[in-house]
Design an enzyme around this catalytic site. Structure first.
Site, mmCIF file in Angstrom:
data_model
loop_
_atom_site.group_PDB
_atom_site.id
_atom_site.type_symbol
_atom_site.label_atom_id
_atom_site.label_comp_id
_atom_site.label_asym_id
_atom_site.label_seq_id
_atom_site.Cartn_x
_atom_site.Cartn_y
_atom_site.Cartn_z
ATOM 1 N N LEU A 13 31.329 -18.769 -77.743
ATOM 2 C CA LEU A 13 32.550 -19.063 -78.494
ATOM 3 C C LEU A 13 32.274 -19.930 -79.708
ATOM 4 O O LEU A 13 32.781 -19.668 -80.798
ATOM 5 C CB LEU A 13 33.556 -19.774 -77.586
ATOM 6 C CG LEU A 13 34.413 -18.866 -76.719
ATOM 7 C CD1 LEU A 13 35.279 -19.710 -75.806
ATOM 8 C CD2 LEU A 13 35.283 -17.962 -77.585
ATOM 9 N N ALA A 14 31.450 -20.973 -79.530
ATOM 10 C CA ALA A 14 31.211 -21.906 -80.631
ATOM 11 C C ALA A 14 30.506 -21.205 -81.783
ATOM 12 O O ALA A 14 30.930 -21.306 -82.939
ATOM 13 C CB ALA A 14 30.393 -23.096 -80.136
ATOM 14 N N ARG A 285 37.797 -33.117 -61.700
ATOM 15 C CA ARG A 285 36.717 -32.526 -60.911
ATOM 16 C C ARG A 285 35.810 -33.542 -60.240
ATOM 17 O O ARG A 285 35.389 -33.343 -59.104
ATOM 18 C CB ARG A 285 35.888 -31.640 -61.833
ATOM 19 C CG ARG A 285 36.718 -30.455 -62.247
ATOM 20 C CD ARG A 285 36.045 -29.623 -63.271
ATOM 21 N NE ARG A 285 36.949 -28.518 -63.574
ATOM 22 C CZ ARG A 285 36.734 -27.607 -64.504
ATOM 23 N NH1 ARG A 285 35.631 -27.669 -65.228
ATOM 24 N NH2 ARG A 285 37.592 -26.652 -64.695
ATOM 25 N N GLU A 376 28.830 -26.315 -75.928
ATOM 26 C CA GLU A 376 28.338 -27.108 -74.796
ATOM 27 C C GLU A 376 26.996 -27.779 -75.093
ATOM 28 O O GLU A 376 26.619 -28.736 -74.421
ATOM 29 C CB GLU A 376 28.248 -26.237 -73.533
ATOM 30 C CG GLU A 376 28.082 -27.078 -72.269
ATOM 31 C CD GLU A 376 28.142 -26.278 -70.980
ATOM 32 O OE1 GLU A 376 28.781 -25.203 -70.960
ATOM 33 O OE2 GLU A 376 27.551 -26.748 -69.983
ATOM 34 N N SER A 391 36.857 -27.164 -72.339
ATOM 35 C CA SER A 391 35.576 -26.791 -72.933
ATOM 36 C C SER A 391 35.729 -25.662 -73.937
ATOM 37 O O SER A 391 35.195 -25.717 -75.045
ATOM 38 C CB SER A 391 34.582 -26.381 -71.856
ATOM 39 O OG SER A 391 33.464 -25.811 -72.473
HETATM 40 C C1 LIG Z 1 31.880 -20.010 -64.313
HETATM 41 C C2 LIG Z 1 32.401 -20.847 -65.434
HETATM 42 C C3 LIG Z 1 33.754 -20.900 -65.714
HETATM 43 C C4 LIG Z 1 34.237 -21.676 -66.754
HETATM 44 N N1 LIG Z 1 35.589 -21.697 -66.993
HETATM 45 C C5 LIG Z 1 36.060 -22.438 -68.013
HETATM 46 C C6 LIG Z 1 37.451 -22.455 -68.295
HETATM 47 O O1 LIG Z 1 38.251 -21.810 -67.635
HETATM 48 N N2 LIG Z 1 37.879 -23.203 -69.331
HETATM 49 C C7 LIG Z 1 37.026 -23.924 -70.114
HETATM 50 O O2 LIG Z 1 37.485 -24.558 -71.053
HETATM 51 N N3 LIG Z 1 35.695 -23.901 -69.874
HETATM 52 C C8 LIG Z 1 35.190 -23.186 -68.844
HETATM 53 N N4 LIG Z 1 33.837 -23.177 -68.598
HETATM 54 C C9 LIG Z 1 32.914 -23.806 -69.547
HETATM 55 C C10 LIG Z 1 32.698 -22.903 -70.759
HETATM 56 O O3 LIG Z 1 32.671 -21.563 -70.339
HETATM 57 C C11 LIG Z 1 31.402 -23.157 -71.485
HETATM 58 O O4 LIG Z 1 31.217 -24.511 -71.666
HETATM 59 C C12 LIG Z 1 31.443 -22.479 -72.845
HETATM 60 O O5 LIG Z 1 31.699 -21.113 -72.700
HETATM 61 C C13 LIG Z 1 30.169 -22.677 -73.624
HETATM 62 O O6 LIG Z 1 30.238 -21.926 -74.816
HETATM 63 P P1 LIG Z 1 29.157 -22.066 -75.950
HETATM 64 O O7 LIG Z 1 29.688 -21.344 -77.137
HETATM 65 O O8 LIG Z 1 28.776 -23.473 -76.128
HETATM 66 O O9 LIG Z 1 27.866 -21.343 -75.405
HETATM 67 P P2 LIG Z 1 27.585 -20.000 -74.580
HETATM 68 O O10 LIG Z 1 28.764 -19.154 -74.394
HETATM 69 O O11 LIG Z 1 26.803 -20.420 -73.408
HETATM 70 O O12 LIG Z 1 26.657 -19.211 -75.574
HETATM 71 C C14 LIG Z 1 25.354 -19.603 -75.868
HETATM 72 C C15 LIG Z 1 24.793 -18.637 -76.860
HETATM 73 O O13 LIG Z 1 23.542 -19.112 -77.299
HETATM 74 C C16 LIG Z 1 22.578 -18.114 -77.199
HETATM 75 N N5 LIG Z 1 21.310 -18.792 -76.935
HETATM 76 C C17 LIG Z 1 21.022 -19.677 -75.958
HETATM 77 N N6 LIG Z 1 19.747 -20.103 -76.078
HETATM 78 C C18 LIG Z 1 19.247 -19.472 -77.153
HETATM 79 C C19 LIG Z 1 17.987 -19.479 -77.802
HETATM 80 N N7 LIG Z 1 16.981 -20.240 -77.389
HETATM 81 N N8 LIG Z 1 17.814 -18.690 -78.878
HETATM 82 C C20 LIG Z 1 18.815 -17.899 -79.337
HETATM 83 N N9 LIG Z 1 20.020 -17.873 -78.772
HETATM 84 C C21 LIG Z 1 20.231 -18.639 -77.704
HETATM 85 C C22 LIG Z 1 23.055 -17.175 -76.143
HETATM 86 O O14 LIG Z 1 22.550 -15.882 -76.368
HETATM 87 C C23 LIG Z 1 24.556 -17.239 -76.336
HETATM 88 O O15 LIG Z 1 24.947 -16.311 -77.310
HETATM 89 C C24 LIG Z 1 33.350 -22.421 -67.534
HETATM 90 C C25 LIG Z 1 31.987 -22.382 -67.263
HETATM 91 C C26 LIG Z 1 31.509 -21.621 -66.210
HETATM 92 C C27 LIG Z 1 30.066 -21.663 -65.882
#
Ligand SMILES: Cc1cc2nc3c(=O)[nH]c(=O)nc-3n(C[C@H](O)[C@H](O)[C@H](O)COP(=O)(O)OP(=O)(O)OC[C@H]3O[C@@H](n4cnc5c(N)ncnc54)[C@H](O)[C@@H]3O)c2cc1C
Ligand code: SF4
Ligand code: SF4
Ligand code: FES
Lengths: 583, 248
Positions: A13-14, A285, A376, A391
């Site tokens: 998402l971010a 939590r 995250e 989150s």
């Molecule tokens: C089961 C579960 C349920 C959840 N439910 C909720 C909820 O209901 N409400 C809420 O607010 N939060 C919830 N959370 C938390 C939330 O889902 C996450 O914190 C959030 O989606 C993280 O998003 P992000 O964009 O930071 O990273 P992510 O969605 O984890 O994306 C990371 C990205 O980085 C890429 N990446 C990673 N490492 C590398 C690398 N070395 N090189 C290149 N690319 C890389 C991946 O390919 C991916 O595209 C939940 C979490 C879990 C585990």
């Protein structure tokens, strides 16, 4: 091409939010992601996303949301960015509504909201029980639109290895490896945004996707980026134990009326409702997790004599459950063969989320100029404990702020001083893989990872003791030594996953060190960090952000004051409604 | 039940390499799924005869059937490895890569074509911008539920694998993409550009390739109402064709 170019690493998402924002302002974005962005971990989010729009006549407001978030985080979060996030939340929900997210509706056709932990308000918008998936898909579609327009170029299947720093230390791009053919190359940019998600895999099995190793954030830490509040790891109270993964049972199950209990003297004991009459099953939590631990581990009252409690939805009509929670009930059914509409689910706490992450300023810039972080992988919005459904909000808001700041940075950045830094960094990374390929000990990286996960889960999660943390630090040192005796089970060839995993494991060990040392040094209890020997919050010594800096001898830990300009810290209690204990 | 899990896995070192079969015997544990079997092989890569081999390469992320990554052919049927429980799979388990996509290595295939197909149908809501423009359109909950049933598609490819019309001769974009066209056209904003999507699915490899065999809907793990969507799309394209003809 490098001046108006932004590299975004990560398509959760971010990262996707930042990409669309920058593309919309006519920047070109190279979007680098380990997995096809549509399969990013954000799809796992089930329950929903918070925004105080007060459609239920409860007197909710962004200020209330801000107060709940700071209080829920035990006052460890800087208040300025959290306040901004809560203020931007209603606009974010409306934006995703316009992008077509099928949020559940009320009879009037308006957005519906449900309750989540740590608040008294209906503040969580949701799309069935797959909210993260729906939000991510909406962005994925916009990214595709800009891809067609030539504004975004996706590089999927590429793993970020390191940032490229110029002679003055500023970030000028990244080096990444293509998993399929092993090619390593640099991506040039005026600014870089890291959005690589959380580090759950450090704990072996967790509720996270298996790609969440934290290796990218660790790489930045190893290159001089400061890592903040690493010791704050959220353990979610309700997950379904499994061999390969601990699958989350979303807080929305309790938000929709689910009750937690264990049998005691032949009768159901609704212990959360008894211990915390004001918030009941919807305490935050950290509180729920510790209560479940107390009941199962200390009092031995777990269901069937095991470490598990009932999460009961059987009193709610089945058709209502299907509309509001279908997606998560399906997960439970598929993995256990039991129907939660008819029998209570059996659940236990599991590692879920990292409040800590790369240190960033209020504009999401890390301690490395030109390198921004969002989602995250950074530490900014949740303090000592994250509230449910905050989150997804922080990821989207952080992505928006990072995009704005990165564009401003690009516009003001001078030409890089010193010699071209790209080739040298590419060669440095190639050498790392050469070294891993040539290691020929008898350790297997996957087995070593399991051991790390067990040690971290046993000692650095719900209850923390200093003697056991000392032992953990010794074990981590031992694991680091053993890492050098790995024999990669697959040395060459296409899509060599074990080679990449071996490198990720190295980085997981470095972050594990940061997490365990941060926990060892913080002699207090705050949010998710709980030490029975220091059972209360100690604002005099520890109302401070932990800052970890890499040195050849391991992490150096410093502390920084927290911005508390709006809400003075007050004791955090959930057995009575917090309004009454406001001054 | 035997305390050994037997797996036959079709392996292939690269896109051009010859495929071969390898067998594995693992100790049975409670609640195993195909993923935990593959993880056990990673941790101890030896085949059923005790010969050392490389870990089997496969895709997976979420392990809870929402990302679509781990799709493979398990005992002859395309499905997700994470929800394939070992105790329900019988005495021996056969794993193969999806057959309708090019193999990258072992069980990993390249499904890029599905994402490309989404570009063809203009699979997005054409919003003015991501800045704050106030609330979106109101929507009756019943319509929302239909949209939601389509938007849970995780681009996994099971329906492509099951559809007899998806093959090199037809160039057919497949059931999932058609259903996504319906999804965007059902949205109050997406509807404004519905004709562009209808034109796209009326073109080469579009809806006319569907032979209405109904295999797709049975194969979909997310119960996406594929045939209902395709039938609706058929009516919409026919009407669109007639309208084009009348206003020529
Ligand atoms: C089961 C579960 C349920 C959840 N439910 C909720 C909820 O209901 N409400 C809420 O607010 N939060 C919830 N959370 C938390 C939330 O889902 C996450 O914190 C959030 O989606 C993280 O998003 P992000 O964009 O930071 O990273 P992510 O969605 O984890 O994306 C990371 C990205 O980085 C890429 N990446 C990673 N490492 C590398 C690398 N070395 N090189 C290149 N690319 C890389 C991946 O390919 C991916 O595209 C939940 C979490 C879990 C585990
Ligand atoms: S109905 Fe039959 S031909 Fe049409 S898409 Fe589905 S499986 Fe393919
Ligand atoms: S429609 Fe179903 S089977 Fe087809 S790709 Fe989507 S989720 Fe998979
Ligand atoms: S790993 Fe995501 S669907 Fe199986």
């Amino acid at each position: 091409m490098d001046r108006k170019n932004i590299v975004i690493v990560g398509g959760g998402l971010a990262g996707q939010m930042a990409a669309v924002r920058a593309a919309e302002q006519h920047f070109h974005v190279d979007l680098v992601s380990l997995v096809p962005i549509k399969r990013s971990h954000s799809v796992c989010a089930q329950g929903g996303i918070n925004a105080a729009v007060n459609t239920k006549g409860e007197g909710d407001s962004p200020w209330e949301h801000f107060d709940d978030t700071i209080y829920g985080g035990d006052f460890l979060a800087n208040q300025t960015p959290v306040k901004r996030m809560c203020e931007s939340a209603p606009g974010i929900i409306y934006l995703f509504d316009r992008m077509g997210v099928p949020f559940n509706r009320t009879a009037e056709g308006l957005l519906d909201f449900r309750r989540f932990g740590g608040t008294k308000h209906h503040r969580t918008a949701y799309a069935g029980a797959t909210t993260g998936q729906q939000l991510l898909y909406a962005l994925d579609e916009q990214v595709r639109r800009y891809e067609v327009a030539g504004q975004i170029t996706k590089h999927e299947g590429w793993e970020f290895l390191s940032v490229v720093r110029d002679g003055g230390g500023a970030c000028r791009g990244v080096v990444a490896a293509n998993h399929v053919d092993g090619a390593i190359r640099a991506f040039r940019a005026g600014a870089v945004i890291l959005a690589t998600g959380g580090p759950g895999l450090i704990f072996g099995r967790s509720t996270n996707s298996v790609i969440n190793t934290g290796a990218a954030a660790a790489a930045v830490y190893l290159q001089g980026g400061v890592y903040a509040n690493g010791e704050f790891i959220q353990v979610h109270p309700t997950a379904i134990p499994g061999e390969d993964k601990l699958r989350l049972m979303s807080e929305s199950a309790r938000g929709e009326g689910g009750r937690v209990w264990v049998p005691r003297d032949g009768k159901p004991w609704y212990f959360l409702e008894e211990m915390y009459p004001a918030y009941g099953n919807l305490v935050p939590r950290d509180i729920a997790t510790r209560a479940i631990f107390e009941v199962c581990v200390n009092q031995g009252l777990g269901v069937d004599g095991k470490n598990q409690v009932y999460l009961d939805l059987t009193h709610i009509p089945a058709d209502e459950l299907e509309v509001k929670l279908g997606g998560i009930l399906e997960i439970y059914r598929k993995f256990t063969g039991e129907d939660p509409a008819r029998v209570p689910m059996k659940v236990f706490p599991a590692v879920h989320y990292s409040m800590g992450g790369l240190w960033v300023d209020f504009d999401q810039m890390t301690s490395i100029p030109g390198l921004f972080a969002a989602g995250e992988c950074e530490y900014q919005y949740h303090g000592g404990n994250r509230l449910g459904a905050n989150s997804l909000l922080s990821c989207i808001h952080g992505g928006q702020v990072a995009a704005r700041a990165a564009m401003d940075h690009v516009d003001g950045v001078p030409a890089a001083p010193g010699p071209d830094p790209y080739d040298a960094e590419v060669r440095r990374q190639e050498a790392v893989f050469e070294e891993i390929r040539s290691m020929d000990g008898d350790e297997n990286p996957y087995r070593l990872h399991r051991e790390l996960g067990e040690v971290m889960t046993d000692n650095v999660t719900v209850v923390r003791h200093n003697d056991r943390l000392d032992e953990t630090l010794e074990r981590i040192a031992e694991f680091k030594e053993r890492w050098r005796h790995i024999g990669p089970p697959d040395r060459d060839g296409t899509l060599n996953q074990s080679l990449y995993f071996t490198r990720q494991l190295h980085h997981m060990l470095e972050l594990a060190h940061v997490i365990a040392l941060g926990a060892r040094l913080r002699d207090e209890s705050r949010g998710a960090h709980y030490k029975p020997a220091f059972p209360s919050r100690d604002d005099d010594r520890f109302l401070k952000t932990t800052l970890a800096t890499h040195t050849p001898d391991g992490p150096r830990i410093d502390y920084e004051d927290v911005d508390i300009q709006y809400l003075p810290p007050r004791p955090r209690v959930y057995d009575v409604y917090r309004k009454e204990d406001r001054p | 039940m035997s305390d050994t899990v037997r797996l036959r896995i079709r392996r292939q070192d690269g896109p051009e390499a010859r495929a071969r079969w390898e067998s594995f015997a693992l100790r049975r544990k409670p609640h195993m799924n195909v993923i935990s079997c593959l993880q056990a092989i990673q941790a101890d890569p030896v085949d059923a005869d005790g010969r050392a081999t490389t870990p089997v390469v496969w895709d997976c992320n979420c392990l809870e059937e929402v990302c679509g990554a781990c799709t493979m052919v398990i005992n002859g049927r395309a499905r997700q490895a994470c929800t394939a429980l070992v105790d329900e799979l019988g005495a021996s388990i056969t794993l193969e890569p999806l057959g309708k996509f090019p193999v990258v290595r072992d069980l990993v295939v390249d499904r890029q074509v599905m994402f490309e197909n989404l570009k063809r149908i203009k699979g997005w809501i054409p919003i003015d911008g991501t800045y704050d423009l106030g609330p979106g359109p109101r929507l009756p909950e019943r319509e929302r539920q239909f949209a939601y049933s389509l938007s849970r598609c995780m681009t996994c490819g099971c329906c492509m694998e099951a559809c007899p019309q998806v093959n090199p001769r037809t160039n057919f974009i497949g059931p999932a993409t058609l259903a996504q066209a319906v999804y965007f056209n059902a949205s109050p904003t997406g509807r404004m550009t519905a004709s562009e999507r209808l034109e796209a699915v009326m073109g080469d490899g579009g809806i006319t390739e569907c032979g209405n065999a109904q295999n797709c809907v049975k194969a979909c793990p997310k119960e996406v109402p594929l045939t209902t969507a395709i039938a609706g799309l058929n009516r919409a394209t026919t009407w669109h064709y007639v309208k084009n003809w009348l206003t020529r």
